[in-house]
Scaffold this active site. Structure first.
Site, PDB file in Angstrom:
ATOM      1  N   ASP A 230      -3.555  -3.820  -3.603  1.00  0.00           N
ATOM      2  CA  ASP A 230      -4.713  -2.568  -3.462  1.00  0.00           C
ATOM      3  C   ASP A 230      -3.911  -1.176  -3.845  1.00  0.00           C
ATOM      4  OD1 ASP A 230      -6.831  -0.951  -2.373  1.00  0.00           O
ATOM      5  OD2 ASP A 230      -7.501  -2.547  -1.541  1.00  0.00           O
ATOM      6  N   HIS A 253      -3.936  -0.969  -7.555  1.00  0.00           N
ATOM      7  CA  HIS A 253      -5.085  -0.185  -7.942  1.00  0.00           C
ATOM      8  C   HIS A 253      -4.668   1.287  -7.988  1.00  0.00           C
ATOM      9  CE1 HIS A 253      -7.760  -3.054  -5.857  1.00  0.00           C
ATOM     10  NE2 HIS A 253      -7.269  -3.594  -6.642  1.00  0.00           N
TER      11      HIS A 253
END
Ligand SMILES: *[C@@H]1O[C@H](CO)[C@@H](O)[C@H](O)[C@H]1NC(C)=O
Length: 403
Positions: A230, A253
């Site tokens: 993430d 991310h």
């Protein structure tokens, strides 16, 4: 006088040498915490370095002593693997010079039901002047990730290290592996410095943000390496005066301001510097995102400087229609995004649209500055896409600016 002194004290050489050595010992000691302060070793308090005996009690008792000490104190974790359950190291303490020196590894229970929904694994709360130096946190998150990815109902999981409502914190050379959920969270803090931090989890692990900052002022992240499933660093509402420098991100991310604007009443984010960062194979590079809902939130005075993108899907993105799952509100975002500078950003995009500003139609982005941006997309032309975004571009403009 000198003659008198020397005569009266024929052994003056020895006296001078002794005095000098004491002076050097005091002034040159590597750390007052180790030379002068009490040290509480978790092994002397019953912890077992076998990776399977629950050592939580010994850790809590070492903390209680360090925290209760009226002068500087050290909690020491020697080499080896120590099984620790969800534990909170709470203040306020009687001194503001606590060092937690870790040579070994803290291991979370591999059965994710043990920490279950407690939200955190290790938490520091209401403390002032704590330094966490060295060590590894092994969150053993793979079981919970598999459960979540299978679509079964599973506990939400635990953040490996949470620091909340605290001041003057240093985290140095700490590694965090395979957290069940976020690796590190800084919430409600002032003056936190993290340096030489290493975060590592699989690129497919769900919700394993590297470092999440919220409602905090004066957070610095330096010289760190973060690979997760993430966000590398995520910055939530109420965060000001952040400095992130020399960080390598990927997989994951990217660095994200947001998600903002989830709530109607929300604190903004301002004065954030992100410089000299490298993104490798990440979903985003530098991102600002907000939900498309009414809110009084904002993001302003943001500088992204000297970034290298290696095969990044969305190198530069402002997304004010953030909707991770279907069924989000699509009202205009109330979040005001202003004064965002992108300076010296270069490298490769994994998609055609290398620059995307998708701003709120009700509150367009203002004061976007692009200076020397050069992003390529294989041997094709990379493009920029703007909606409701205003500002200026100068220097190298590749893709050509849509501002
Ligand atoms: C912005 O944040 C930095 C720390 O990152 C701080 O040194 C500086 O004083 C802040 N500027 C303002 C105007 O608050």
């Amino acid at each position: 006088m000198a003659g008198l002194f020397f005569n009266a004290c024929p052994n003056y050489r020895a006296v001078v040498v002794l005095a000098l050595s004491i002076f050097m010992l005091l002034s040159g000691s590597p750390s007052p915490a180790t030379a002068d302060s009490a040290q509480y070793d978790v092994v002397s308090l019953g912890a077992k370095a076998d990776g399977k005996t629950d050592s939580s009690k010994a850790f809590l008792s070492a903390w209680a002593s360090a925290c209760g000490s009226t002068s500087a104190a050290t909690m020491y974790v020697p080499q080896g693997r120590f099984l620790v359950r969800s534990a909170s190291f709470d203040g306020p303490c009687k001194n503001s010079a606590i060092t937690v020196r870790i040579d070994g590894t803290l291991v979370a229970p591999s059965d994710y039901n043990v920490n279950g929904d407690s939200g955190y694994w290790i938490v520091l709360r209401h403390v002032t002047g704590v330094s966490v130096i060295g060590g590894t946190l092994d969150g053993q998150g793979t079981g919970l990730w598999a459960c979540k990815l299978s679509g079964k109902s599973c506990p939400s999981g635990a953040t490996s290290l949470e620091i909340s409502n605290s001041q003057n914190i240093l985290v140095s050379e700490l590694s965090s592996l395979n957290s069940q959920m976020f690796h590190m969270v800084i919430n409600g803090c002032q003056n936190v410095k993290m340096q030489g931090v290493m975060v590592s989890a699989s690129g497919t692990s769900p919700n394993t943000d590297g470092i999440h900052i919220s409602a905090s002022t004066g957070v610095t992240i330096l010289n760190s390496k973060i690979g997760t499933g993430d966000d590398c660093v995520s910055i939530g509402p109420g965060s000001n005066n952040l400095w992130i420098e020399n960080v390598a991100c990927g997989p994951g991310h990217g660095i994200s301001i947001g998600s903002l604007g989830k709530d109607q009443q929300e604190d903004g984010v301002q004065n954030v510097t992100v410089k000299t960062v490298t993104f490798t194979g990440t979903q985003n590079g530098v991102r600002i995102k907000s939900w498309a809902r009414p809110s009084n939130g904002f993001a302003r005075n943001i500088l992204f400087q000297h970034a290298i993108m290696n095969n990044v899907q969305n190198p530069i993105i402002i997304d004010q229609n953030y909707c991770p799952d279907s069924g989000c509100s699509t009202k205009d975002s109330g979040v005001r995004v202003s004064d965002v500078t992108y300076q010296d950003i270069h490298g490769t995009s994994a998609t055609e649209v290398a620059v995307k500003f998708d701003c709120s139609s009700k509150y367009p982005c203002t004061g976007i500055t692009m200076q020397d941006v050069k992003l390529t997309y294989g041997d094709q032309v990379a493009t920029a896409s703007c909606a409701n975004a205003g500002g200026t571009a100068s220097g190298t403009e590749q893709p050509s600016s849509c501002l």
